[in-house]
Design a protein around this motif. Structure first.
Motif, mmCIF file in Angstrom:
data_model
loop_
_atom_site.group_PDB
_atom_site.id
_atom_site.type_symbol
_atom_site.label_atom_id
_atom_site.label_comp_id
_atom_site.label_asym_id
_atom_site.label_seq_id
_atom_site.Cartn_x
_atom_site.Cartn_y
_atom_site.Cartn_z
ATOM 1 N N PRO A 105 -2.577 6.844 -13.167
ATOM 2 C CA PRO A 105 -1.560 6.949 -12.124
ATOM 3 C C PRO A 105 -1.612 5.858 -11.060
ATOM 4 O O PRO A 105 -0.712 5.784 -10.225
ATOM 5 N N LEU A 106 -2.649 5.009 -11.085
ATOM 6 C CA LEU A 106 -2.638 3.847 -10.204
ATOM 7 C C LEU A 106 -1.582 2.834 -10.650
ATOM 8 O O LEU A 106 -1.061 2.061 -9.831
ATOM 9 N N ASN A 107 -1.264 2.861 -11.952
ATOM 10 C CA ASN A 107 -0.406 1.819 -12.533
ATOM 11 C C ASN A 107 0.999 2.282 -12.874
ATOM 12 O O ASN A 107 1.843 1.458 -13.241
ATOM 13 N N THR A 108 1.272 3.570 -12.793
ATOM 14 C CA THR A 108 2.569 4.080 -13.238
ATOM 15 C C THR A 108 3.586 4.122 -12.104
ATOM 16 O O THR A 108 3.238 4.185 -10.932
ATOM 17 N N THR A 109 4.853 4.111 -12.493
ATOM 18 C CA THR A 109 5.947 4.038 -11.529
ATOM 19 C C THR A 109 7.075 5.002 -11.876
ATOM 20 O O THR A 109 7.287 5.327 -13.044
ATOM 21 N N SER A 110 7.789 5.426 -10.863
ATOM 22 C CA SER A 110 8.982 6.258 -11.047
ATOM 23 C C SER A 110 10.250 5.408 -11.006
ATOM 24 O O SER A 110 11.358 5.935 -10.866
ATOM 25 N N TYR A 111 10.107 4.106 -11.148
ATOM 26 C CA TYR A 111 11.230 3.175 -11.043
ATOM 27 C C TYR A 111 12.385 3.564 -11.970
ATOM 28 O O TYR A 111 13.559 3.530 -11.575
ATOM 29 N N GLY A 143 8.674 4.006 -6.385
ATOM 30 C CA GLY A 143 9.292 3.251 -7.481
ATOM 31 C C GLY A 143 10.768 3.582 -7.608
ATOM 32 O O GLY A 143 11.617 2.687 -7.726
ATOM 33 N N ALA A 144 11.092 4.876 -7.586
ATOM 34 C CA ALA A 144 12.491 5.306 -7.693
ATOM 35 C C ALA A 144 13.319 4.781 -6.528
ATOM 36 O O ALA A 144 14.464 4.346 -6.695
ATOM 37 N N MET A 145 12.738 4.805 -5.339
ATOM 38 C CA MET A 145 13.472 4.340 -4.163
ATOM 39 C C MET A 145 13.701 2.828 -4.211
ATOM 40 O O MET A 145 14.752 2.340 -3.790
ATOM 41 N N ILE A 146 12.739 2.077 -4.746
ATOM 42 C CA ILE A 146 12.896 0.627 -4.891
ATOM 43 C C ILE A 146 14.066 0.325 -5.818
ATOM 44 O O ILE A 146 14.871 -0.587 -5.560
ATOM 45 N N GLN A 156 1.552 -8.297 5.222
ATOM 46 C CA GLN A 156 2.018 -9.686 5.229
ATOM 47 C C GLN A 156 3.528 -9.788 4.989
ATOM 48 O O GLN A 156 4.075 -10.883 4.938
ATOM 49 N N GLY A 157 4.179 -8.638 4.855
ATOM 50 C CA GLY A 157 5.620 -8.636 4.615
ATOM 51 C C GLY A 157 5.998 -8.807 3.165
ATOM 52 O O GLY A 157 7.178 -8.980 2.835
ATOM 53 N N ASN A 158 5.022 -8.747 2.269
ATOM 54 C CA ASN A 158 5.308 -8.855 0.838
ATOM 55 C C ASN A 158 5.909 -7.549 0.323
ATOM 56 O O ASN A 158 5.497 -6.460 0.731
ATOM 57 N N VAL A 159 6.872 -7.675 -0.571
ATOM 58 C CA VAL A 159 7.515 -6.500 -1.163
ATOM 59 C C VAL A 159 6.624 -5.941 -2.270
ATOM 60 O O VAL A 159 6.214 -6.672 -3.184
ATOM 61 N N LEU A 160 6.324 -4.658 -2.177
ATOM 62 C CA LEU A 160 5.464 -4.001 -3.167
ATOM 63 C C LEU A 160 6.256 -3.615 -4.406
ATOM 64 O O LEU A 160 7.475 -3.405 -4.355
ATOM 65 N N LYS A 161 5.540 -3.494 -5.519
ATOM 66 C CA LYS A 161 6.153 -3.275 -6.828
ATOM 67 C C LYS A 161 6.649 -1.844 -7.024
ATOM 68 O O LYS A 161 7.682 -1.602 -7.634
ATOM 69 N N GLY A 162 5.872 -0.877 -6.502
ATOM 70 C CA GLY A 162 6.295 0.522 -6.649
ATOM 71 C C GLY A 162 5.446 1.310 -7.621
ATOM 72 O O GLY A 162 5.955 2.133 -8.388
ATOM 73 N N ILE A 163 4.125 1.088 -7.581
ATOM 74 C CA ILE A 163 3.203 1.844 -8.431
ATOM 75 C C ILE A 163 2.215 2.598 -7.546
ATOM 76 O O ILE A 163 2.175 2.393 -6.330
ATOM 77 N N GLY A 164 1.417 3.445 -8.141
ATOM 78 C CA GLY A 164 0.516 4.293 -7.377
ATOM 79 C C GLY A 164 -0.417 3.546 -6.458
ATOM 80 O O GLY A 164 -0.624 3.932 -5.306
ATOM 81 N N HIS A 169 -1.161 0.161 0.474
ATOM 82 C CA HIS A 169 -0.837 -1.129 1.094
ATOM 83 C C HIS A 169 0.479 -1.101 1.874
ATOM 84 O O HIS A 169 0.858 -2.127 2.450
ATOM 85 N N ILE A 170 1.155 0.038 1.889
ATOM 86 C CA ILE A 170 2.425 0.108 2.614
ATOM 87 C C ILE A 170 2.179 -0.017 4.110
ATOM 88 O O ILE A 170 1.356 0.688 4.686
ATOM 89 N N SER A 171 2.913 -0.931 4.725
ATOM 90 C CA SER A 171 2.842 -1.106 6.172
ATOM 91 C C SER A 171 4.180 -0.811 6.837
ATOM 92 O O SER A 171 4.227 -0.421 8.005
ATOM 93 N N ALA A 172 5.269 -0.980 6.070
ATOM 94 C CA ALA A 172 6.609 -0.732 6.609
ATOM 95 C C ALA A 172 7.547 -0.292 5.488
ATOM 96 O O ALA A 172 7.361 -0.676 4.326
#
Length: 390
Positions: A105-111, A143-146, A156-164, A169-172
């Motif tokens: 579940p660290l690697n899976t996404t609801s994208y 993931g689904a929301m992305i 650092q303002g980098n866009v995260l991929k959307g996995i567990g 690392h979410i800051s905003a």
């Protein structure tokens, strides 16, 4: 005499529609020209989309999406009358899509689930019901929301991929590009899970293990989920740990409620509403329902409870024909079910029962209807005696 047949599937042996066919055949053998009808049903879990499509005369819409590990999957959801859609999260982001060796579940996404919702919006649907059981994910629904236009950013303002693993690392959270059509869309979340997002009863520690999470992985995920929760608290003024069902589907319940203003409803109640069950009860004399195994869990958002309670409201008797009975099965009597019969007619293994499911079901249905006919005869005799005495 008007009969309505509404049984859950017997997983691995009989579909819901097969039970309708067998019950109709058995009723016609026992009663003189009964008025029989039936409808497929599910409790908001596996098979919900197919059941609702069948019951409403809907159709399948196919779409290519990203699976739990971003692999390409072709899935479908249901187009229903009245500008409505129904979809199963598990079709795009479910555990059965992954072999056991790839479950982490660290690697899976609801994208992919978000892509299904996006496609439904593209088709013009403004009423979307989402069954969220059976997920392979623990990504908080990010993931689904992305897929729907949201962005989750690190320090650092980098866009995260959307996995567990991104949760830590979410800051905003940036919803400025979230699909605007969602504001005018009714989102119904089908789930009977009441777990909060975090904590010992939360998404990670309750369900993460079955998704491939080791104790070390679960510890990392829980820390990430707490970070996610804290940002939602700060930026949206909502505490996911106070949202009943926020931990459903690895936290997708939280995302759908907080970001899409979704409404959490019982799976079986939602399905019954989608198929117009109350309308189907008009002038019905009695209902037959059932499931593969009836036990105490049948009273927690399952088909028997839902059918029984709806029929109780209208004073319509319900009998159940189930594959087997387990501990606490009698609790369904408190929810409108009058009696239960089982399909097995002798000591046998589960394999034997499933291999002979159709014949066992049919013969038990005949026996059940004979009992019901006997009760009707006794009622008629009692009425005649009362009339004679008076």
């Amino acid at each position: 005499m008007k009969l309505l047949f509404v049984s859950d599937s017997f997983k691995g042996s009989l579909t819901s529609l097969q039970t309708v066919h067998l019950l109709t055949k058995a009723a016609c053998e026992v009663f003189d020209q009964p008025d029989c009808s039936g409808v497929a049903v599910a409790d908001g879990g596996e098979g919900t989309t197919d059941a609702v499509i069948s019951a409403t005369g809907g159709e399948k819409i196919y779409v290519k999406v990203k699976g739990p590990l971003f692999e390409e999957e072709t899935v479908y959801y249901g187009k229903l009358p009245g500008n409505r859609a129904v979809l199963e999260m598990a079709a795009a982001s479910g555990l059965p899509l992954l072999p056991e060796r790839k479950r982490n579940p660290l690697n899976t996404t609801s994208y992919g689930t978000g892509q299904m919702i996006q496609d439904a919006l593209d088709h013009g649907f403004s009423d979307i019901s989402i069954a969220i059981g059976g997920s392979a994910t623990n990504d908080g629904g990010i993931g689904a929301m992305i897929a729907l236009g949201a962005r989750f950013l690190d320090e650092q303002g980098n866009v995260l991929k959307g996995i567990g693993r991104d949760l830590a690392h979410i800051s905003a959270i940036d919803l400025s590009n979230l699909d605007a059509r969602l504001k005018k869309t009714k989102i119904t979340i089908m789930s009977d899970v009441t777990n909060p997002l975090c904590g010992p009863n939360g998404a990670t520690y309750t369900f993460g293990g079955q998704k491939g999470g080791t104790p070390e992985i679960l510890s990392v995920l829980e820390q990430g989920m707490q970070n996610y929760r804290n940002i939602i608290r700060k930026d949206f003024g909502i505490d996911p740990d106070e949202l009943e069902g926020g931990g459903a589907a690895g936290g997708l319940g939280t995302a759908l409620r907080v970001f899409l203003n979704g409404e959490m409803k019982s799976g079986i109640d939602t399905v019954l509403d989608l198929i117009g069950f109350d309308e189907r009860l008009k002038e019905v004399d009695f209902v037959v329902t059932g499931e593969g195994r009836t036990d105490w869990q049948s009273c927690f958002g399952k088909v028997l409870q839902g059918i029984g309670e709806r029929c109780l409201k209208y004073g319509i008797p319900v009998v159940a024909l189930s594959g087997s009975l387990g501990k606490g099965a009698e609790q369904v009597f408190e929810h409108g079910v009058c009696s239960i019969m089982t399909t097995v007619n002798a000591p046998m293994s589960l394999k034997e029962a499933m291999n002979n499911a159709e014949q066992l079901y049919y013969s038990s249905a005949v026996r059940m209807f004979r009992f019901i006919r006997t009760g009707m005869v006794l009622g008629e005799q009692s009425s005649v005696k009362e009339t004679s005495i008076s």
